[in-house]
Design a protein around this motif. Structure first.
Motif, PDB file in Angstrom:
ATOM      1  N   ILE A   1       0.848  -1.189   0.000  1.00  0.00           N
ATOM      2  CA  ILE A   1       0.000   0.000   0.000  1.00  0.00           C
ATOM      3  C   ILE A   1       0.882   1.237   0.000  1.00  0.00           C
ATOM      4  N   GLU A   2       0.306   2.326  -0.478  1.00  0.00           N
ATOM      5  CA  GLU A   2       1.036   3.586  -0.466  1.00  0.00           C
ATOM      6  C   GLU A   2       0.114   4.707  -0.041  1.00  0.00           C
ATOM      7  N   SER A   3       0.692   5.719   0.534  1.00  0.00           N
ATOM      8  CA  SER A   3      -0.004   6.939   0.932  1.00  0.00           C
ATOM      9  C   SER A   3      -1.232   6.703   1.803  1.00  0.00           C
ATOM     10  N   PRO A   4      -1.110   5.914   2.878  1.00  0.00           N
ATOM     11  CA  PRO A   4      -2.278   5.726   3.739  1.00  0.00           C
ATOM     12  C   PRO A   4      -2.657   7.026   4.449  1.00  0.00           C
ATOM     13  N   VAL A   5      -3.960   7.292   4.507  1.00  0.00           N
ATOM     14  CA  VAL A   5      -4.464   8.490   5.155  1.00  0.00           C
ATOM     15  C   VAL A   5      -5.608   8.086   6.076  1.00  0.00           C
ATOM     16  N   ALA A   6      -5.448   8.373   7.368  1.00  0.00           N
ATOM     17  CA  ALA A   6      -6.528   8.117   8.318  1.00  0.00           C
ATOM     18  C   ALA A   6      -7.573   9.206   8.149  1.00  0.00           C
ATOM     19  N   THR A   7      -8.835   8.807   8.028  1.00  0.00           N
ATOM     20  CA  THR A   7      -9.903   9.795   7.869  1.00  0.00           C
ATOM     21  C   THR A   7     -10.643   9.946   9.192  1.00  0.00           C
ATOM     22  N   CYS A   8     -11.632   9.141   9.440  1.00  0.00           N
ATOM     23  CA  CYS A   8     -12.352   9.188  10.708  1.00  0.00           C
ATOM     24  C   CYS A   8     -13.011   7.847  10.950  1.00  0.00           C
ATOM     25  N   ASP A   9     -13.538   7.667  12.130  1.00  0.00           N
ATOM     26  CA  ASP A   9     -14.289   6.470  12.472  1.00  0.00           C
ATOM     27  C   ASP A   9     -13.495   5.193  12.199  1.00  0.00           C
ATOM     28  N   GLY A  10     -12.166   5.245  12.400  1.00  0.00           N
ATOM     29  CA  GLY A  10     -11.335   4.067  12.197  1.00  0.00           C
ATOM     30  C   GLY A  10     -11.072   3.714  10.746  1.00  0.00           C
ATOM     31  N   VAL A  11     -11.326   4.635   9.809  1.00  0.00           N
ATOM     32  CA  VAL A  11     -11.147   4.371   8.376  1.00  0.00           C
ATOM     33  C   VAL A  11      -9.806   4.934   7.903  1.00  0.00           C
ATOM     34  N   VAL A  12      -9.066   4.091   7.171  1.00  0.00           N
ATOM     35  CA  VAL A  12      -7.816   4.492   6.533  1.00  0.00           C
ATOM     36  C   VAL A  12      -7.974   4.223   5.041  1.00  0.00           C
ATOM     37  N   ARG A  13      -7.669   5.223   4.233  1.00  0.00           N
ATOM     38  CA  ARG A  13      -7.724   5.078   2.775  1.00  0.00           C
ATOM     39  C   ARG A  13      -6.291   5.033   2.261  1.00  0.00           C
ATOM     40  N   ALA A  14      -6.051   4.215   1.229  1.00  0.00           N
ATOM     41  CA  ALA A  14      -4.695   4.050   0.700  1.00  0.00           C
ATOM     42  C   ALA A  14      -4.739   3.658  -0.760  1.00  0.00           C
ATOM     43  N   GLY A  15      -3.615   3.842  -1.421  1.00  0.00           N
ATOM     44  CA  GLY A  15      -3.449   3.379  -2.791  1.00  0.00           C
ATOM     45  C   GLY A  15      -2.759   2.025  -2.787  1.00  0.00           C
ATOM     46  N   ALA A  16      -2.812   1.354  -3.927  1.00  0.00           N
ATOM     47  CA  ALA A  16      -2.159   0.063  -4.095  1.00  0.00           C
ATOM     48  C   ALA A  16      -0.809   0.262  -4.779  1.00  0.00           C
TER      49      ALA A  16
ATOM     50  N   LEU B   1      -8.179   1.887  -5.382  1.00  0.00           N
ATOM     51  CA  LEU B   1      -8.007   2.546  -4.090  1.00  0.00           C
ATOM     52  C   LEU B   1      -8.600   1.628  -3.039  1.00  0.00           C
ATOM     53  N   LEU B   2      -8.043   1.683  -1.843  1.00  0.00           N
ATOM     54  CA  LEU B   2      -8.432   0.770  -0.769  1.00  0.00           C
ATOM     55  C   LEU B   2      -8.981   1.535   0.419  1.00  0.00           C
ATOM     56  N   ALA B   3      -9.924   0.917   1.126  1.00  0.00           N
ATOM     57  CA  ALA B   3     -10.420   1.477   2.390  1.00  0.00           C
ATOM     58  C   ALA B   3     -10.352   0.385   3.451  1.00  0.00           C
TER      59      ALA B   3
END
Length: 189
Positions: A70-85, A94-96
């Motif tokens: 994964i690359e560039s993980p970003v924590a958003t809210c409510d325990g969610v992290v978005r990232a690229g592959a 894109l991953l959540a």
């Protein structure tokens, strides 16, 4: 003896939930509508409710990160992290992750296609032809967006609209409790 070991391992994995009991290998066939008549030939062709390539729904964020997947993980809210592959899936999906587990794989490209041959760029009428009674058009709770939803147990395929032209602009798969709920309620944040 070896056969017994394979049967035992398969049984344990099935009971543990690592492999769905009804999972079958994905057939790599051409999409069933003329809009996407390209045959599926690369490793990034299929996105199913089980995930895409090594990005399996339920996979651990920590494990994928440690493997450099994964690359560039970003924590958003409510325990969610978005990232690229990374690798062959870079720029394709894109991953959540929610609470450390993969709950959604999203794409705005074609391929990948669903196992049934549906994907970005098709019309909602194309999706109805492909899925028939297995899918349906839905609206978000605000009534401002339409999507095409296909349920597969507790998981879904969701095809959402394109912002500047008619038809599918994004294709998401994952747990219904995250993907469908996110669409209907307008996001987790």
């Amino acid at each position: 003896m070896h056969r017994l070991v394979y049967v035992a391992v398969a049984t344990v994995l099935t009971l543990a939930g690592a492999v769905p009991a009804n999972a079958a290998p994905l057939l790599r066939t051409a999409p069933s509508v003329a809009v996407a008549a390209q045959p599926l030939t690369t490793t990034t062709d299929v996105l199913s409710v089980w995930g895409a390539g090594p990005y399996r729904i339920g996979a651990s964020l920590d494990r994928l990160a440690a493997a450099g997947m994964i690359e560039s993980p970003v924590a958003t809210c409510d325990g969610v992290v978005r990232a690229g592959a990374t690798g062959t899936w870079a720029g394709v999906i894109l991953l959540a992750f929610r609470h450390g587990r993969l709950v959604e794989v999203n794409t705005a490209t074609a391929p990948p296609y669903s196992p049934a041959g549906a994907g970005v760029g098709m019309s909602f009428a194309d999706l109805e032809t492909i899925y028939g009674p297995r899918g349906s058009l839905i609206s978000n709770d605000a009534g401002t967006a339409t999507a095409y939803l296909v349920r597969v147990g507790a998981r879904v395929e969701l095809f959402t609209g394109h912002p500047i032209r008619p038809g599918v602009g994004a294709f998401q798969v994952g747990t219904a409790s995250f993907v469908e709920r996110d669409f209907r309620q307008g996001g987790t944040c």
